[in-house]
Motif scaffolding. Structure first.
Motif, PDB file in Angstrom:
ATOM      1  N   LYS A 106       2.303   9.330   8.010  1.00 32.44           N
ATOM      2  CA  LYS A 106       1.926   7.939   8.273  1.00 32.44           C
ATOM      3  C   LYS A 106       3.135   7.056   8.566  1.00 32.44           C
ATOM      4  CE  LYS A 106      -2.303   7.949   5.465  1.00 32.44           C
ATOM      5  NZ  LYS A 106      -2.975   7.345   4.289  1.00 32.44           N
ATOM      6  N   CYS A 117       0.841  -1.208   0.000  1.00 31.79           N
ATOM      7  CA  CYS A 117       0.000   0.000   0.000  1.00 31.79           C
ATOM      8  C   CYS A 117       0.865   1.243   0.000  1.00 31.79           C
ATOM      9  CB  CYS A 117      -0.924  -0.025   1.225  1.00 31.79           C
ATOM     10  SG  CYS A 117      -2.025   1.406   1.306  1.00 31.79           S
ATOM     11  N   LYS A 118       1.898   1.249   0.868  1.00 31.07           N
ATOM     12  CA  LYS A 118       2.805   2.397   0.929  1.00 31.07           C
ATOM     13  C   LYS A 118       3.543   2.580  -0.395  1.00 31.07           C
ATOM     14  CE  LYS A 118       3.844   2.728   5.858  1.00 31.07           C
ATOM     15  NZ  LYS A 118       4.902   2.644   6.873  1.00 31.07           N
ATOM     16  N   ILE A 145       1.036  14.408  -1.509  1.00 31.43           N
ATOM     17  CA  ILE A 145       1.100  12.962  -1.249  1.00 31.43           C
ATOM     18  C   ILE A 145       2.272  12.648  -0.321  1.00 31.43           C
ATOM     19  CG2 ILE A 145       1.377  10.686  -2.283  1.00 31.43           C
ATOM     20  CD1 ILE A 145       0.089  11.788  -4.822  1.00 31.43           C
ATOM     21  N   TYR A 146       3.438  13.283  -0.587  1.00 35.31           N
ATOM     22  CA  TYR A 146       4.599  13.056   0.278  1.00 35.31           C
ATOM     23  C   TYR A 146       4.291  13.474   1.720  1.00 35.31           C
ATOM     24  CZ  TYR A 146       7.812  12.123  -3.642  1.00 35.31           C
ATOM     25  OH  TYR A 146       8.444  11.566  -4.729  1.00 35.31           O
ATOM     26  N   LYS A 181       1.414  13.465   3.313  1.00 31.59           N
ATOM     27  CA  LYS A 181       0.564  12.447   3.946  1.00 31.59           C
ATOM     28  C   LYS A 181       1.372  11.195   4.264  1.00 31.59           C
ATOM     29  CE  LYS A 181      -3.637  14.112   1.645  1.00 31.59           C
ATOM     30  NZ  LYS A 181      -4.674  13.803   0.625  1.00 31.59           N
ATOM     31  N   LEU A 182       2.231  10.783   3.324  1.00 35.57           N
ATOM     32  CA  LEU A 182       3.061   9.610   3.554  1.00 35.57           C
ATOM     33  C   LEU A 182       4.006   9.817   4.733  1.00 35.57           C
ATOM     34  CD1 LEU A 182       4.008   8.601  -0.090  1.00 35.57           C
ATOM     35  CD2 LEU A 182       2.762   7.180   1.528  1.00 35.57           C
ATOM     36  N   ALA A 201       2.654   1.737  -3.389  1.00 33.09           N
ATOM     37  CA  ALA A 201       1.778   2.269  -4.428  1.00 33.09           C
ATOM     38  C   ALA A 201       1.625   3.770  -4.272  1.00 33.09           C
ATOM     39  CB  ALA A 201       0.430   1.566  -4.374  1.00 33.09           C
ATOM     40  N   LYS A 202       1.391   4.238  -3.059  1.00 34.95           N
ATOM     41  CA  LYS A 202       1.231   5.674  -2.818  1.00 34.95           C
ATOM     42  C   LYS A 202       2.532   6.419  -3.080  1.00 34.95           C
ATOM     43  CE  LYS A 202      -2.554   5.347   0.513  1.00 34.95           C
ATOM     44  NZ  LYS A 202      -2.984   5.623   1.902  1.00 34.95           N
ATOM     45  N   ASP A 212       2.982   6.803  -6.703  1.00 38.24           N
ATOM     46  CA  ASP A 212       2.133   7.882  -7.228  1.00 38.24           C
ATOM     47  C   ASP A 212       2.821   9.233  -7.072  1.00 38.24           C
ATOM     48  OD1 ASP A 212       0.194   6.092  -7.910  1.00 38.24           O
ATOM     49  OD2 ASP A 212      -1.087   6.478  -6.161  1.00 38.24           O
ATOM     50  N   ALA A 213       3.367   9.453  -5.887  1.00 38.31           N
ATOM     51  CA  ALA A 213       4.062  10.724  -5.637  1.00 38.31           C
ATOM     52  C   ALA A 213       5.271  10.871  -6.546  1.00 38.31           C
ATOM     53  CB  ALA A 213       4.481  10.805  -4.172  1.00 38.31           C
TER      54      ALA A 213
END
Length: 647
Positions: free
Chosen positions: A39, A9-10, A32-33, A35-36, A12-13, A16-17
Motif C-alpha cells: 500500500k 490509519c497507516k 501485516i508488513y 500488506k503495508l 495504527a496498522k 500493530d505490526a
C-alpha cells in the motif's frame, strides 16, 4: 485532514505490526508488513525501506529465507539507513549457502561496526564451510520418515531406561486443527510420542492427549533423571496481558502426564523462558532467555534444581557459550558436556549444533559438530541415547517451506586392530608364541598365537603401545606402535620373526668389501636389526660366526672370516652393546651350510638336509655352484647364554 487521517490509519496498522513483532508473533507481523508495503507508494522511500527491513526480520525469524532475502534487498534498494541491514543480508545469504555474498555484506557491516563478533564469526563460518563439507565427520544422518509428516516436527527427546521412546513437537495435531500460531503461521505445536516395537523399529507417533495437552503451543520437552518430571516450553495466548514463552512442569502418575504448572523461575510472565534441559545429575535446569544482562539475542542460562517447583537464581553460562547471536535448544549429556544450537558461533548458516566441553578450570570449549550434522539450514534440538553416539535432531534442510523435520544420527564405532604372524627365522609359524601388548590407555593383554602363527588384538586410536612376541626356545622381539588420532577404521600389520636359542641364525644381507673385512654401507639395515635383537634381550650373549665359501686356503679363509666377524662385533659395541656379550669366531669354510626347508623351498635343486661341502657342490652345474657358494658365504649368530648380568 484527509492526509492526516491516511497517515493515522497507516500508523495504527504499522504499530500493530510492530507490537506483534515485539511479542514474537513474527508470522502475523510479517503478513501485516507485507500488506503495508504494497500500500505504500514507491516514492515514500523512507517508509518503504523501514517496512521492508522489518518484514525481512520477521521472515528470517520464521525460517522463510527466500522472502527474507527479497525483503532485505528491497530495504537496500530504498536506502534503509541502518547498517544492521548488511548484517541481516549477510546472515540470510549465509543461511542460504551463498557464502561469497554473505561475506560481502558481513564486511560492509564491519566497516560500520568494526568489532562485531557476530559478523567476524559469520565470515569465519563462511570461509570454513567448504572445509567442513569437504571433510565430513563420521556421523551418518538419515531422515526419519516414520516420524515425519507434511507438517513440521522438531525438538526430539529420547525417554525411557532403554531410550526406546521418543517425544517431539509437531504441528500436525488434531487438538490444534483450527489454531494458527501467530509466531510461525502454522498450527500450534503439540507433543507427540513414538515407541520402538519388539524388533527395535520406531512406530508411527501418537499425539499426547494426557492432561498436559492444551489448546496452546507446547513442546521442547526434557525429563528428570527419574523420568517422572517433564519440563517443557508453553506459549499461552492472552488477549489482555502480554505473554511470552514460559517453562512449565508436568509430573507422571502411572502412565499419564499431569496438567502443566508454571515453573517459578522468575516472577513475571513477560521474560522469555524456553527450551528447558534438565541435567542428568538432577542439579541444574538449563534454558534459554533474553533476560537483561545477556550478551545479545537469546542466551543460555541455568538455575539450580532445589525441588520440583523450587529453583535457585539464574546463572548466565558466560561468553564462552553465549554470543551476540542466539544460543538456544540446550541438551545436557553429562556434567561436562553440553550441546546447543547457535547462529552466533562460526557455522555453516542458520542455526548450527555445537558441542561444549567443560574443563577442570571451569572454561567451556565450544566446537561445531560439522557436516553432516550441520548444514546451511537450521539444525538444532539434539538428543542422545545415553552415552551412545546416536540419537536424533531436527533440521529444516531440504524443505522449501522452511519447516522442520526429525533426522536420526549415529557414529559408527571406530575399529582399530593390530594383526600379523609370529614366525621363526625360516618363516615357519611359531604356534606356541604369545604377543604381550601394553598401552598407555591401560591395556595389558597377552594374546595367544594361533597354530598358523597369526594373532589379532583390538586397540584404540591415538594411543602408544609396546608389544613383545615371545615363545619358549626363542629370543623375544619387541615393537612400538602409536595408533593414528584420526577417527577412521584402521588395521595395523606387524609380523614378528623370532630367533631360536638352540641353533645358528643367518643374519641376511650383511655384505663385506671384496676380499676384505670392511662392512659395506648396505649392511647397516641388517646390522641394526641384530642390534635390536640384543637390546630386546638384554640378558642374552651371542657368538658371531663368519663363514666363507670353498675357495681359497683354509688358514686364509679362517683369518678373513674372523676379521669379518670382529667387524660385526665392533659395530655392535660401538652402538652400545657390552663387549662381554659378544664373541667373534671365524669358521672359514670348515662348517658348510646344511640345507634348511626354507632354502630348499627357494632353490629346488638343493635337497633339504644336504650339506654344501665341496664334494656336493661339484655335482652341480656352474650356475648352481655359484648359488651354493653364495649360501655358504654367511654371517650367523648363535645364543651362548641367557644369564648375562643377572643377579
Amino acid at each position: 485532514m484527509a492526509i492526516c487521517l491516511l497517515f493515522g490509519c497507516k500508523s495504527a496498522k504499522l504499530s500493530d505490526a510492530e507490537n506483534k513483532q515485539r511479542m514474537g508473533e513474527y508470522y502475523a507481523a510479517a503478513e501485516i508488513y507485507r500488506k503495508l508495503y504494497r500500500k505504500t507508494k514507491p516514492s515514500d522511500k523512507e517508509l518503504r525501506s523501514y517496512i521492508a527491513f522489518r518484514m525481512g526480520d520477521c521472515n528470517r525469524l520464521t525460517g522463510n529465507i527466500p522472502r527474507a532475502v527479497s525483503a532485505y534487498l528491497n530495504a537496500l534498494r530504498y536506502e534503509y539507513p541502518d547498517s544492521t541491514l548488511h548484517l541481516r543480508l549477510g546472515q540470510t545469504y549465509h543461511r542460504n549457502g551463498q557464502y561469497a555474498d554473505a561475506i560481502e555484506h558481513y564486511r560492509e557491516y564491519l566497516m560500520h561496526v568494526p568489532n562485531s563478533a557476530i559478523a567476524l564469526n559469520g565470515i569465519i563460518g563462511c570461509e570454513t564451510a567448504a572445509q567442513w563439507k569437504a571433510q565430513p565427520t563420521r556421523y551418518v544422518v538419515a531422515g526419519m520418515e516414520v516420524l515425519n509428516s507434511r507438517r513440521s516436527e522438531f525438538c526430539p527427546m529420547l525417554y525411557g531406561e532403554k531410550y526406546d521412546q521418543l517425544f517431539f513437537n509437531s504441528t500436525r495435531g488434531t487438538v490444534h486443527k483450527d489454531s494458527v500460531n501467530a509466531i510461525t503461521g502454522m498450527k500450534n505445536n503439540a507433543l507427540y510420542s513414538s515407541k520402538k516395537d519388539e524388533q527395535g523399529n520406531w512406530q508411527k507417533p501418537e499425539e499426547v492427549t494426557d492432561a498436559v495437552a492444551s489448546s496452546f503451543d507446547e513442546g521442547t520437552p526434557s525429563f528428570s533423571a527419574d523420568r517422572n518430571t517433564m519440563y517443557y516450553t508453553y506459549c499461552p495466548d492472552d488477549a489482555v496481558d502480554p505473554r511470552t514463552a514460559e517453562i512449565y512442569i508436568s509430573t507422571r502418575s502411572g502412565a499419564t502426564w499431569s496438567k502443566g504448572q508454571r515453573a517459578p523461575i522468575v516472577k513475571d510472565s513477560v521474560t522469555l523462558l524456553a527450551h528447558p534441559a534438565a541435567s542428568p545429575d538432577g542439579k541444574y535446569l538449563y534454558f534459554v532467555t533474553d533476560a537483561v544482562g545477556g550478551f545479545g539475542g537469546k542466551d543460555l542460562f541455568r538455575t539450580r534444581l532445589i525441588g520440583i517447583n523450587d529453583f535457585g537464581g539464574m546463572e548466565n553460562l558466560g561468553a564462552d557459550i553465549n554470543t551476540e547471536g542466539d544460543e538456544m535448544f540446550p541438551y545436557v549429556k553429562d556434567s561436562v558436556t553440553l550441546y546447543f544450537a547457535s547462529n552466533g558461533h562460526p557455522g555453516l548458516g542458520g542455526l548450527d549444533i555445537f558441542k561444549a566441553t567443560l574443563d577442570s578450570a571451569g572454561k567451556w570449549h565450544v566446537a561445531n559438530m560439522g557436516v553432516p550434522i550441520n548444514s546451511n539450514a537450521d539444525d538444532f534440538g539434539i538428543t542422545f541415547a545415553g552415552n551412545r553416539e546416536e540419537g536424533f535432531f531436527s533440521s529444516n534442510r531440504n524443505d522449501a517451506r522452511g519447516w522442520d523435520h526429525i533426522y536420526s544420527f549415529t557414529r559408527p564405532a571406530v575399529t582399530i586392530f593390530i594383526e600379523g604372524y609370529v614366525s621363526d627365522a625360516e618363516d615357519n609359524p611359531v604356534g606356541n608364541a604369545a604377543v604381550h601388548i601394553v598401552g598407555k590407555d591401560g591395556l595389558n593383554v597377552k594374546a595367544p598365537v594361533k597354530p598358523d602363527g597369526s594373532y589379532r588384538v583390538e586397540l584404540k586410536r591415538d594411543i602408544s603401545y609396546v608389544m613383545m612376541a615371545a615363545a619358549p626356545g626363542f629370543l623375544n622381539q619387541n615393537f612400538e606402535l602409536k595408533t593414528d588420532a584420526e577417527e577412521k577404521n584402521e588395521t595395523y600389520y606387524v609380523d614378528f620373526y623370532l630367533s631360536p636359542i638352540d641353533k645358528p641364525v643367518v643374519v641376511e644381507n650383511i655384505f663385506y668389501a671384496f676380499d676384505s673385512a670392511e662392512l659395506r654401507p648396505e649392511s647397516k639395515e641388517a646390522l641394526d636389526k641384530l642390534l635390536k635383537i640384543l637390546n630386546d634381550n638384554p640378558h642374552a650373549t651371542i657368538e658371531l660366526g663368519a663363514h666363507t665359501d670353498r675357495k681359497g686356503a683354509d688358514n686364509y679363509n679362517e683369518r678373513l672370516a674372523l676379521r669379518r666377524a670382529q667387524s660385526v662385533v665392533d659395530y655392535l659395541t660401538a652402538a652400545g652393546i657390552d663387549p662381554a656379550r659378544l664373541t667373534a669366531k671365524g669358521y672359514g669354510k670348515t662348517v658348510p651350510k646344511t640345507i634348511t626347508p626354507g632354502i630348499a623351498k627357494t632353490h629346488d635343486f638343493l635337497p633339504e638336509g644336504a650339506v654344501l661341502d665341496e664334494a656336493f657342490i661339484e655335482t652341480l652345474t656352474p650356475e648352481q655352484q655359484d648359488v651354493a657358494d653364495q649360501i655358504n658365504r654367511r654371517t650367523e649368530f648363535i645364543v651362548t647364554g641367557l644369564d648375562y648380568n643377572l643377579r
